[in-house]
Design an enzyme around this catalytic site. Structure first.
Site, PDB file in Angstrom:
ATOM      1  N   LYS A 117       0.841  -1.207   0.000  1.00 38.73           N
ATOM      2  CA  LYS A 117       0.000   0.000   0.000  1.00 38.73           C
ATOM      3  C   LYS A 117       0.881   1.264   0.000  1.00 38.73           C
ATOM      4  CE  LYS A 117      -3.797  -2.560   2.034  1.00 38.73           C
ATOM      5  NZ  LYS A 117      -4.686  -2.905   3.150  1.00 38.73           N
TER       6      LYS A 117
ATOM      7  N   ASP B 129     -11.536   1.895   3.305  1.00 36.20           N
ATOM      8  CA  ASP B 129     -11.766   0.452   3.185  1.00 36.20           C
ATOM      9  C   ASP B 129     -13.255   0.152   2.930  1.00 36.20           C
ATOM     10  OD1 ASP B 129      -9.471  -1.198   3.428  1.00 36.20           O
ATOM     11  OD2 ASP B 129      -9.335  -0.775   5.577  1.00 36.20           O
TER      12      ASP B 129
ATOM     13  N   GLN C 113      -5.084  -1.932   9.267  1.00 38.48           N
ATOM     14  CA  GLN C 113      -4.946  -3.269   8.689  1.00 38.48           C
ATOM     15  C   GLN C 113      -5.544  -4.311   9.642  1.00 38.48           C
ATOM     16  OE1 GLN C 113      -3.783  -3.629   5.591  1.00 38.48           O
ATOM     17  NE2 GLN C 113      -3.932  -5.844   5.546  1.00 38.48           N
TER      18      GLN C 113
HETATM   19  N1  GUN Z   1      -6.718  -7.238   5.559  1.00 39.68           N
HETATM   20  C1  GUN Z   1      -6.905  -7.972   4.437  1.00 39.68           C
HETATM   21  N2  GUN Z   1      -7.452  -7.203   3.467  1.00 39.68           N
HETATM   22  C2  GUN Z   1      -7.610  -5.969   3.994  1.00 39.68           C
HETATM   23  C3  GUN Z   1      -8.123  -4.742   3.473  1.00 39.68           C
HETATM   24  O1  GUN Z   1      -8.566  -4.625   2.322  1.00 39.68           O
HETATM   25  N3  GUN Z   1      -8.092  -3.686   4.340  1.00 39.68           N
HETATM   26  C4  GUN Z   1      -7.647  -3.778   5.618  1.00 39.68           C
HETATM   27  N4  GUN Z   1      -7.698  -2.690   6.387  1.00 39.68           N
HETATM   28  N5  GUN Z   1      -7.170  -4.906   6.125  1.00 39.68           N
HETATM   29  C5  GUN Z   1      -7.159  -5.990   5.304  1.00 39.68           C
END
Ligand code: GUN
Length: 295
Positions: free
Chosen positions: A51, A118, A95
């Protein structure tokens, strides 16, 4: 059989997003994402690193806070509050999964819905269910972009989604049922009876259950399109690392029957982060009173 790799689609989208970030910058709008990572989960560390790199590629600012697994709920909520109140931060992402002992749902609900890139906050899930989404759930929207840009129509098609997670299965089933996508959606899960027979009805079958190579050829109608959202690490002594990543679909078996299948890796996975970048841009636009950038 067509192998629906996402590389070209992702590159085309990121080119448009990079231009949009530059044009916002030229009009005095900087775009910035704040990411919170708690603990040392290896997969989460890789995702957060990706990211950060994506932000850099597109010209989006990023603030990454890495916290020890001993972090308290109170400290985590205080950090979220700080980012909520920081006008330079357009999007906030924590996350998941969080280490044991921390309350994930409370953290998600503490994020300002206007910065919830998200699309995990109940307010944003509510807007989605009401047919007026502000943010798009990242992995589901990545699936829709693969379908749209591969000229696979969803209108009037029978779509079976296997898996009802809050991140993928349920929001994807809602999106596909909205006006514009117009699919007839069946959402299957661990309690579904005659799962193989349900799946074999699908024009488009989406596997999002988190079980390695679970979807076999008898689950697939001849000529169906199969979308594999799974990312499962399995042991493989023949690999230098001793393990490899496979999807939720038995790719080789299903390939003999399907019209098209997304590979793992190289299919849905890489799309998620591009869709996150799209949401960060639209968070900045929304906060400036601008209409959303459309893909
Ligand atoms: N863990 C696995 N996929 C994601 C996601 O798309 N966003 C977040 N915040 N955590 C994750």
């Amino acid at each position: 059989m067509i192998r629906l790799a996402s590389k070209d689609i992702k590159e085309a989208i990121e080119k448009d997003l990079t231009q949009e970030v530059a044009s916002l910058k030229a009009s005095g709008v900087e775009v910035c994402l704040a990411v919170i990572l708690v603990g040392e989960d290896p997969a989460s560390q890789i995702y957060v690193g990706s990211k950060e790199k994506a932000c850099e590629r597109l010209g989006i600012g990023s603030l990454v806070t890495r916290l020890p697994k001993e972090t308290s709920q109170k400290e985590l909520l205080a950090l979220v509050k700080r980012y909520n109140e920081d006008p330079k931060v357009n999007g906030i992402l924590c996350q998941v999964p969080l280490p044991k002992g921390l309350n994930e749902q409370e953290v998600i609900e503490a994020i300002d819905p206007d910065k919830d890139v998200d699309c995990f906050h109940p307010f944003n899930l509510g807007l989605l269910a009401a047919g007026a989404p502000r943010f798009m759930p990242c992995t589901p929207f990545g699936v829709l972009q693969i379908l749209k840009r591969s000229n696979i129509p969803t209108q009037g098609k029978k779509v079976v989604v296997v898996g009802r997670s809050n991140i993928v299965g349920r929001p994807l089933s809602i999106l596909l049922s909205l006006k514009g996508w117009d699919a007839t959606v069946t959402l299957c899960h661990s309690g579904t009876q005659n799962l193989a027979a349900e799946c074999a009805q699908a024009d488009i079958l989406v596997a999002a259950i988190g079980k390695p190579e679970f979807i076999k050829s008898e689950f697939v109608k001849p000529g169906a399109v199969v979308i594999d959202v799974g990312v499962n690490r399995v042991e493989d002594p023949s690999h230098p690392k001793g393990s490899k990543v496979v999807g939720d679909v038995d790719y080789d078996a299903v390939s003999t029957k399907a019209q098209a299948v997304t590979p793992v890796p190289g299919g849905v996975g890489p799309m998620t982060i591009s869709m996150l970048m799209y949401n960060v841009i639209n968070a900045a636009r929304f906060q400036k009173g601008m209409p959303p950038f459309q893909l």
